[in-house]
Design a protein around this motif. Structure first.
Motif, short mmCIF file in Angstrom:
data_model
loop_
_atom_site.label_atom_id
_atom_site.label_comp_id
_atom_site.label_asym_id
_atom_site.label_seq_id
_atom_site.Cartn_x
_atom_site.Cartn_y
_atom_site.Cartn_z
N ASN A 112 32.71 -4.54 -54.01
CA ASN A 112 33.54 -5.29 -53.07
C ASN A 112 32.63 -5.98 -52.05
O ASN A 112 32.03 -5.33 -51.20
CB ASN A 112 34.51 -4.31 -52.38
N THR A 113 32.53 -7.31 -52.17
CA THR A 113 31.62 -8.06 -51.30
C THR A 113 32.31 -8.66 -50.09
O THR A 113 31.66 -9.37 -49.31
CB THR A 113 30.94 -9.21 -52.09
N VAL A 114 33.61 -8.38 -49.93
CA VAL A 114 34.37 -8.98 -48.83
C VAL A 114 34.24 -8.11 -47.58
O VAL A 114 34.61 -6.93 -47.58
CB VAL A 114 35.85 -9.14 -49.21
N THR B 46 39.69 -12.77 -56.56
CA THR B 46 39.62 -13.76 -55.50
C THR B 46 41.04 -14.02 -55.00
O THR B 46 42.01 -13.78 -55.72
CB THR B 46 38.97 -15.07 -55.99
N THR B 47 41.15 -14.49 -53.76
CA THR B 47 42.47 -14.88 -53.26
C THR B 47 42.76 -16.34 -53.58
O THR B 47 43.86 -16.82 -53.33
CB THR B 47 42.55 -14.69 -51.73
N GLY C 53 29.14 -12.39 -53.97
CA GLY C 53 30.01 -12.25 -55.14
C GLY C 53 29.52 -13.05 -56.32
O GLY C 53 29.54 -12.56 -57.46
N GLY D 165 35.55 -11.06 -54.38
CA GLY D 165 35.05 -12.14 -53.53
C GLY D 165 34.02 -12.98 -54.24
O GLY D 165 33.09 -12.45 -54.86
N SER E 34 33.73 -21.00 -45.68
CA SER E 34 33.41 -20.77 -47.10
C SER E 34 33.20 -22.08 -47.84
O SER E 34 33.45 -22.18 -49.04
CB SER E 34 34.52 -19.96 -47.78
#
Lengths: 352, 352
Positions: free
Chosen positions: A243-245, A205-206, A187, A182, A334
């Motif tokens: 993992n920051t998501v 990232t997505t 992140g 993220g 975001s």
């Protein structure tokens, strides 16, 4: 009492609006601070909208506070009037439990958070940094180096320490391969800090739109986490993944990238549970899923000094406090690179 | 070739029945062993019934093997004819990967398990310890002290090392408070081993009928895990909890008993997922959920030596091999204290 101007939420559905209240006069161990900047953390939004179910209105959010010392109590030794200081997520703790004794006040069972927390000194509820000033026990005040831009340093007090602490606890350094999941407020700090610690940093990232920015911030590689083939190429290769998501997602796609004895560390609490992680993924390589929470005061100072030494601050967008409600909406999309910081001078209400 | 008698499963639905096959003649590094006893592990049942989906029939189960050396290859230096030895879950690995180099062969990506595994030396599939003899590379053969009863030592090769390894990896010793969840084949070994390491041991069980036995085995306290109030009294007090229960269950009731930085270690893969564990439970005390898998050969020998020194073996019920199918049914009902061990002499088919 010290008349203080602020923005506050009065219920879960309304915008933040101007509000005034009184801070206590500084006691022997207190530092009185005129606030210059306050970062906007996603948890501010959760609290304001009572998404964690613990809101006590009115809420004055804000726990990424930078200001100038304007007065000190008679027993304060470490701070001088005029000095730039910071206040993070905590303004008090019991000081006596094993966690407090180990300088890990964030794990104290009776902490006082900077806002929306029982105020054991003044009574009522604590009010945070979306305000003109604050009075805090010196143990919970941090020194901010003049090398750091004060506005961009504000997010270090939460986003910075939340990512620094696990990287240090799991002893990340040169030779380690570290994943950061993220690229948001947390992140982007994780990427900068892990890079400065000497790790080989891979950002997950997505969004393909974040690739260039991630590399600019210090990522050695960027992996699009929806690309199963790209993910497979990193199987069994990570020492540590931060993992920051917070949104619920499949953790297995990250645990299987860990080496034997690797750790996937979570720093966000999801609104709904993550899919139950594969136990086999843990057992067959002795991997771990862990959690980490901000950091203690000693470690927060260490982080701030590390950032001054390595010239690390947050990437920010400064807003006047009148734009805070719009900023919340943009944060939900975001649409911020990577942290909003409120210029508290825009309150236009000088302390008297 | 060495004619070998055994019991085998020929499909997922039939009983185990007598079976014969050929073992290889010992090669330079091989130890040839006449099997005396073989423990009955729950994974034998999973494999025989193809519950893990990887069955290659016929299956000769058994990976808790005790026997006597009857021949050695020309390059074997560590073993003598007539010596009592053991063979556990592994009979080969790549020997070159980082895991093998670190004496953690259990994590090798191309291990050869003792049964139902591709046999890279002889071709076909490996056959386990429900058989009259076995031929194994010396690296995967363990010394068994004469101080240990050979039948009761058999379960040390899987149940023993599966519980010893995580207790050692997480450095359990005097002054630690350790929980063991479940009092079955693994759990009863966990209690004995953690007690011998000097820990304060708390056994968690759903069954009041196990209280006395748990204390006899070395538990300092027994907590009925269905009793929410009794559980709450242990909140935040454990350094480490070893969870031997594979059936899906709520992990949160155990993670919340851990101290800050405590670890809940899982050694069983559930058939259906556990309810997704609370992330907040991990974050707010920096706790971890980990997995652990048997142990490497070096550590397995260390465990056997530790057991000899502390006079630790499994509590067993010896059965003739003709009773194996009934034993499986009783194992499913937890009707065994605490491990069945097959007396291989009952095969009544002497090796020739």
């Amino acid at each position: 009492m010290l008349k203080t101007h602020a923005y506050a939420a009065h219920n879960a559905n309304s915008n933040l609006t101007p509000f005034s209240f009184d801070r206590r006069e500084p006691r022997a161990n207190d530092v009185q601070i005129d606030i210059l900047y306050c970062g906007v953390c996603h948890s501010d939004l959760h609290q304001v909208r009572n998404e964690w179910g613990s809101a006590s209105y009115p809420i004055v959010p804000g726990h990424e506070i930078i200001g100038k010392v304007t007065a000190i109590g008679s027993a304060v030794s470490g701070f001088k009037i005029g000095e730039t200081v910071g206040v993070g997520c905590l303004v008090d703790s019991c000081r006596t439990c094993p966690d407090c004794q180990d300088n890990l006040e964030q794990f104290c069972n009776t902490p006082t958070f900077t806002y929306n927390s029982e105020d054991k000194v003044s009574g009522g509820t604590t009010y945070g940094g979306y305000s003109s000033r604050i009075v805090v026990d010196q143990h919970f005040v941090l020194h901010i180096s003049d090398k750091l831009d004060p506005a961009a340093a504000a997010p270090l007090l939460c986003a910075g320490i939340t990512t620094y602490s696990p990287l240090r606890h799991w002893k990340i350094g040169k030779g380690d391969k570290v994943g950061i999941v993220g690229l948001g407020g947390l992140g982007h700090m994780g990427v900068k800090l892990a890079h400065a610690m000497g790790a080989h940093v891979v950002l997950f990232t997505t969004s393909t739109s974040k690739i260039d920015d991630a590399k600019r911030l210090g990522a050695d590689e960027v992996v699009i986490s929806k690309d199963a083939e790209a993910m497979q190429q990193h199987r069994l290769s990570f020492d540590f993944i931060l993992n920051t998501v917070a949104a619920a997602h499949n953790l297995d796609s990250f645990t299987e990238l860990l080496k034997r004895d690797g750790t996937l560390c979570l720093v966000g609490v999801p609104d709904s549970p993550h899919p139950s992680p594969s136990v086999a993924n843990l057992i067959f390589k002795r991997r771990q899923i862990a959690g980490s929470l901000i950091g203690g005061l000693k470690e927060t100072q260490e982080m701030l000094d590390f950032c001054a030494e390595h010239n690390i601050v947050s990437d920010i967008e400064i807003i006047p406090i009148q734009h805070i409600n719009e900023a919340y909406e943009r944060m939900l999309k975001s649409d911020v690179k990577y942290r909003f910081v409120i210029d508290i001078s825009t309150l236009n209400a000088p302390n008297s």
